[in-house]
Design a protein around this motif. Sequence first.
Motif, PDB file in Angstrom:
ATOM      1  N   ILE A  33       0.831  -1.207   0.000  1.00  0.00           N
ATOM      2  CA  ILE A  33       0.000   0.000   0.000  1.00  0.00           C
ATOM      3  C   ILE A  33       0.866   1.258   0.000  1.00  0.00           C
ATOM      4  CG2 ILE A  33      -1.704   1.305   1.335  1.00  0.00           C
ATOM      5  CD1 ILE A  33      -2.798  -1.441   2.262  1.00  0.00           C
ATOM      6  N   ILE A  34       1.958   1.231   0.766  1.00  0.00           N
ATOM      7  CA  ILE A  34       2.875   2.375   0.798  1.00  0.00           C
ATOM      8  C   ILE A  34       3.471   2.610  -0.586  1.00  0.00           C
ATOM      9  CG2 ILE A  34       5.122   3.130   1.683  1.00  0.00           C
ATOM     10  CD1 ILE A  34       4.279   1.871   4.381  1.00  0.00           C
ATOM     11  N   GLY A  35       3.831   1.563  -1.275  1.00  0.00           N
ATOM     12  CA  GLY A  35       4.378   1.702  -2.622  1.00  0.00           C
ATOM     13  C   GLY A  35       3.373   2.303  -3.594  1.00  0.00           C
ATOM     14  N   LEU A  36       2.134   1.846  -3.526  1.00  0.00           N
ATOM     15  CA  LEU A  36       1.094   2.397  -4.397  1.00  0.00           C
ATOM     16  C   LEU A  36       0.832   3.869  -4.095  1.00  0.00           C
ATOM     17  CD1 LEU A  36      -1.452  -0.551  -4.495  1.00  0.00           C
ATOM     18  CD2 LEU A  36      -0.128   0.343  -6.398  1.00  0.00           C
ATOM     19  N   LEU A  44       0.810  12.730  -8.890  1.00  0.00           N
ATOM     20  CA  LEU A  44       0.090  13.956  -8.553  1.00  0.00           C
ATOM     21  C   LEU A  44       1.030  15.146  -8.409  1.00  0.00           C
ATOM     22  CD1 LEU A  44      -2.592  12.581  -6.081  1.00  0.00           C
ATOM     23  CD2 LEU A  44      -2.976  13.563  -8.342  1.00  0.00           C
ATOM     24  N   LEU A  45       2.231  14.917  -7.910  1.00  0.00           N
ATOM     25  CA  LEU A  45       3.212  15.998  -7.826  1.00  0.00           C
ATOM     26  C   LEU A  45       3.574  16.500  -9.222  1.00  0.00           C
ATOM     27  CD1 LEU A  45       5.196  17.750  -6.190  1.00  0.00           C
ATOM     28  CD2 LEU A  45       6.856  15.898  -6.474  1.00  0.00           C
ATOM     29  N   ALA A  46       3.817  15.583 -10.141  1.00  0.00           N
ATOM     30  CA  ALA A  46       4.161  15.975 -11.513  1.00  0.00           C
ATOM     31  C   ALA A  46       3.008  16.734 -12.170  1.00  0.00           C
ATOM     32  CB  ALA A  46       4.523  14.739 -12.332  1.00  0.00           C
ATOM     33  N   VAL A  47       1.782  16.259 -11.993  1.00  0.00           N
ATOM     34  CA  VAL A  47       0.617  16.932 -12.579  1.00  0.00           C
ATOM     35  C   VAL A  47       0.436  18.317 -11.957  1.00  0.00           C
ATOM     36  CG1 VAL A  47      -1.904  16.862 -12.793  1.00  0.00           C
ATOM     37  CG2 VAL A  47      -0.545  14.810 -13.238  1.00  0.00           C
ATOM     38  N   THR A  48       0.594  18.418 -10.647  1.00  0.00           N
ATOM     39  CA  THR A  48       0.430  19.707  -9.975  1.00  0.00           C
ATOM     40  C   THR A  48       1.468  20.716 -10.453  1.00  0.00           C
ATOM     41  OG1 THR A  48      -0.463  18.583  -8.034  1.00  0.00           O
ATOM     42  CG2 THR A  48       0.286  20.839  -7.721  1.00  0.00           C
ATOM     43  N   LEU A  66      -2.062  16.478  -1.383  1.00  0.00           N
ATOM     44  CA  LEU A  66      -2.038  16.583   0.078  1.00  0.00           C
ATOM     45  C   LEU A  66      -2.684  15.365   0.732  1.00  0.00           C
ATOM     46  CD1 LEU A  66      -1.520  18.210   2.680  1.00  0.00           C
ATOM     47  CD2 LEU A  66      -3.785  19.229   2.336  1.00  0.00           C
ATOM     48  N   ALA A  67      -3.832  14.960   0.236  1.00  0.00           N
ATOM     49  CA  ALA A  67      -4.521  13.787   0.797  1.00  0.00           C
ATOM     50  C   ALA A  67      -3.675  12.526   0.636  1.00  0.00           C
ATOM     51  CB  ALA A  67      -5.876  13.606   0.122  1.00  0.00           C
ATOM     52  N   THR A  68      -3.031  12.377  -0.509  1.00  0.00           N
ATOM     53  CA  THR A  68      -2.198  11.202  -0.759  1.00  0.00           C
ATOM     54  C   THR A  68      -0.973  11.192   0.149  1.00  0.00           C
ATOM     55  OG1 THR A  68      -2.927  11.229  -3.057  1.00  0.00           O
ATOM     56  CG2 THR A  68      -1.007   9.888  -2.555  1.00  0.00           C
ATOM     57  N   VAL A  69      -0.348  12.340   0.316  1.00  0.00           N
ATOM     58  CA  VAL A  69       0.836  12.423   1.183  1.00  0.00           C
ATOM     59  C   VAL A  69       0.456  12.161   2.636  1.00  0.00           C
ATOM     60  CG1 VAL A  69       2.579  14.018   2.074  1.00  0.00           C
ATOM     61  CG2 VAL A  69       2.164  13.884  -0.369  1.00  0.00           C
ATOM     62  N   TRP A  73       1.906   9.171   4.869  1.00  0.00           N
ATOM     63  CA  TRP A  73       2.514   9.411   6.176  1.00  0.00           C
ATOM     64  C   TRP A  73       1.864   8.518   7.244  1.00  0.00           C
ATOM     65  CZ3 TRP A  73       0.235  12.027  10.479  1.00  0.00           C
ATOM     66  CH2 TRP A  73       1.113  12.292  11.523  1.00  0.00           C
ATOM     67  N   GLY A  74       0.535   8.424   7.228  1.00  0.00           N
ATOM     68  CA  GLY A  74      -0.170   7.582   8.188  1.00  0.00           C
ATOM     69  C   GLY A  74       0.176   6.106   8.036  1.00  0.00           C
TER      70      GLY A  74
END
Length: 91
Positions: A33-36, A44-48, A66-69, A73-74
């Motif tokens: 899950i962390i890898g995905l 998302l960083l590249a698109v942003t 932000l939600a993905t990061v 982190w969690g």
Amino acid sequence: MSSAASRRQQAAAARKVDPHTKRVRSGEDFDIIIGLLAFWALVLLAVTVYMELTAQPALGWALGLLATVLALWGMIRLRRKLPERTSRRLN
């Protein structure tokens, strides 16, 4: 009793685990899950960044990032509580 029923009973008896052995949870599923999440965070960083550089609205992409990061982190915090993987999964 048929031979199929006998084989099922033997298989069930072989699967029983000794109640005195402690089962150790592996963090392998968390690693997947962390890898995905890390992959999608990079996307998302590249698109942003692209949206910002081309002066297009990027707020939605930035909020998704932000939600993905935060989810990443969690998951990393939860993963640290689990023991290291010591052996392969047999099944």
